[in-house]
Enzyme design. Structure first.
Site, PDB file in Angstrom:
ATOM      1  CG  HIS A  55      -2.134  -1.182   0.822  1.00 21.18           C
ATOM      2  ND1 HIS A  55      -3.183  -1.091   1.940  1.00 21.18           N
ATOM      3  CD2 HIS A  55      -2.007  -1.933   0.027  1.00 21.18           C
ATOM      4  CE1 HIS A  55      -3.942  -2.049   2.065  1.00 21.18           C
ATOM      5  NE2 HIS A  55      -3.446  -3.005   0.688  1.00 21.18           N
ATOM      6  CD  GLU A  61      -2.493   4.284   3.572  1.00 22.99           C
ATOM      7  OE1 GLU A  61      -2.919   4.206   4.032  1.00 22.99           O
ATOM      8  OE2 GLU A  61      -1.705   3.471   1.895  1.00 22.99           O
TER       9      GLU A  61
END
EC number: 3.5.4.33
Length: 147
Positions: free
Chosen positions: A56, A58
């Site tokens: 992801h 993040e």
């Protein structure tokens, strides 16, 4: 003097990352990490390209920022991400002790708020920054995928 480095300023840069993800056929989530108004990490989803459910935006930014800083804690840093972090990313953000998270669109189904995931007690959260732009990009992506 007006500070040009607002949450909106940095969220626009995160949206640019989300656009890159969109162009690659990735779910269009973009993220960046900032310290002292300096971008030290930028990323977008890479789950399809890397065949990795943990890739992801993040997670990519956390790793890049920790490498830049030379340590695992992101104290004094702010994460800008176009979509509310999921439970996995929120857990990693908890352990990073990031100081602030700013996100755009809410993830009503898989976001950390809905899932009841706790962040570090010293982490502050700001939501809804350029939420319409982030949400529109996400909707456009899924409309095109379903054609």
């Amino acid at each position: 003097m007006i500070n040009p480095f607002t949450d909106e300023y940095f969220m626009k840069k995160a949206l640019q990352e989300a656009e890159i993800a969109f162009e690659k056929g990735e779910i269009p989530v973009g993220a960046l990490i900032v310290i002292d108004n300096k971008v030290i990490a930028r990323s977008h989803n890479l789950t399809e390209l890397l065949h990795d459910v943990t890739a992801h935006a993040e997670m990519q930014s956390i790793t890049a920022a920790a490498n830049y800083l030379g340590g695992k804690y992101l104290i004094g840093c702010t994460l800008y991400v176009t979509l509310e972090p999921c439970q996995m990313c929120a857990g990693a953000l908890y352990w990073s002790q990031i100081s602030k998270i700013v996100y755009g669109a809410t993830d009503e189904h898989r976001g950390f708020v809905k899932m009841g995931t706790q962040l570090h007690p010293k982490t502050t959260v700001v939501s809804g920054i350029l939420a319409n732009e982030a949400s529109d990009l996400m909707k456009r992506f899924f409309v095109e995928r379903r054609k």
